[in-house]
Design a protein around this motif. Structure first.
Motif, short mmCIF file in Angstrom:
data_model
loop_
_atom_site.label_atom_id
_atom_site.label_comp_id
_atom_site.label_asym_id
_atom_site.label_seq_id
_atom_site.Cartn_x
_atom_site.Cartn_y
_atom_site.Cartn_z
N LYS A 140 0.83 -1.20 0.00
CA LYS A 140 0.00 0.00 0.00
C LYS A 140 0.87 1.26 0.00
N LEU A 141 1.91 1.25 0.80
CA LEU A 141 2.79 2.42 0.85
C LEU A 141 3.47 2.65 -0.49
N VAL A 142 3.92 1.59 -1.13
CA VAL A 142 4.63 1.71 -2.40
C VAL A 142 3.69 2.19 -3.51
N SER A 143 2.50 1.61 -3.57
CA SER A 143 1.57 1.93 -4.66
C SER A 143 0.74 3.19 -4.39
N GLY A 144 0.65 3.58 -3.11
CA GLY A 144 -0.21 4.70 -2.77
C GLY A 144 -1.66 4.29 -2.57
N ASP A 145 -1.92 2.99 -2.56
CA ASP A 145 -3.28 2.48 -2.35
C ASP A 145 -3.60 2.54 -0.86
N ASP A 146 -4.54 3.42 -0.49
CA ASP A 146 -4.93 3.47 0.91
C ASP A 146 -6.41 3.12 1.10
N SER A 147 -6.90 2.22 0.23
CA SER A 147 -8.26 1.71 0.42
C SER A 147 -8.32 1.03 1.78
#
Length: 291
Positions: free
Chosen positions: A225-232
């Protein structure tokens, strides 16, 4: 296996997988809630329509609800848990992350109102949805020894239940846990932004650093999540506000002048105020980047 009949209320993202583990191990589980649970029923769980009916059929109930106000709703009223308590008594296992003081006050009140028929242990958990699914949660138990021992036996299918002390001890331990989690995820978010703006390959960096002192289970679970920016959302950031408030309450009660806790509370208050509270705690990356 135990002879105590078990019930459960609170079958959300954490509660549902926990219920599957409890059912598989104990063979029976009585459930109720706002929404039907066909998967659990098809697996053998017994559905009842009200909390009162649930209490009339079990010896112990696990409550995986957001906080004490939601628990009070389940307890009270003509169809509430208290209306169905049998003469043999009922053990309430409070899995919510709540105020230690609030849990103790609730237990005292229930003991008085029910002439000791309702006993309470607190048993908040840590490990997130992945831990709930895997049955590897850390279960922090507080209460009288006999009741805590029974709770540990009942909850063992969900992970590792440990009796930490008197009632409220579980909530104190969970507050300590949340202080570490909130500090860690904020540090991970800030470090991710610094590295990204410096042109570093984030995945390679976190793979490398996870093998050193920066490594943690939180990094393992949130790295992608941190790498991709996915904060779902998995574990929503807004709940940390409540948890850190409980930690501050404990700090005040114990005369502890914390250095980091006020900063953590201010940061998560700011996350919620900026409209990011419903996102996963990995939103710390976006929060820092947008400040």
């Amino acid at each position: 296996m135990t002879n105590s009949a078990l019930g459960m209320i609170g079958l959300g993202a954490m509660g549902a997988p926990m219920a599957h583990h409890l059912l598989a191990k104990h063979g029976t589980l009585t459930i109720t809630g706002r929404r039907p649970q066909p998967e659990l029923v098809n697996s053998g769980a017994t559905w009842v329509n009200t909390a009162r009916e649930l209490a009339a059929n079990v010896d112990a109930v696990l409550l995986m609800l957001p906080d004490l106000p939601q628990l009070e709703e389940v307890l009270s009223g003509e169809q509430g848990l208290l209306a169905g308590v049998r003469d043999t008594g009922l053990l309430l296992m409070i899995g919510s992350t709540s105020s230690a003081t609030g849990v103790r006050e609730l237990a005292e009140r229930l003991a008085t109102e029910t002439n000791g028929l309702v006993r309470v242990v607190d048993c908040p958990v840590s490990g997130g949805e992945d831990g709930a699914n895997a049955g590897t949660l850390s279960v922090m138990v507080g209460g009288e020894k006999d009741d805590a021992d029974l709770a540990a036996t009942l909850l063992a299918p969900c992970g590792n239940p440990v009796h930490l002390g008197p009632l409220g001890a579980g909530q104190v331990a969970k507050a300590c846990n949340q202080m570490v989690v909130s500090a860690t995820i904020l540090a991970l978010g800030e470090a991710t932004v610094l590295a990204d703006r410096s042109g570093i390959d984030l995945e390679k960096m976190w793979d490398l650093l996870s093998g050193g002192y920066a490594g943690s289970r939180l990094l393992d679970s949130r790295k992608d999540k941190l790498v991709s920016g996915d904060d779902s959302p998995s574990g929503m950031a807004k709940y940390m506000v409540k948890d850190l408030a409980s930690a501050a309450e404990i700090a005040e009660a114990t005369g502890t002048n914390t250095a980091l806790l006020p900063t953590l509370r201010a940061a998560f208050d700011e996350i919620v105020a900026s409209g990011l509270g419903d996102q996963d705690i990995a939103v710390s990356r976006r929060f820092v980047a947008e400040r």
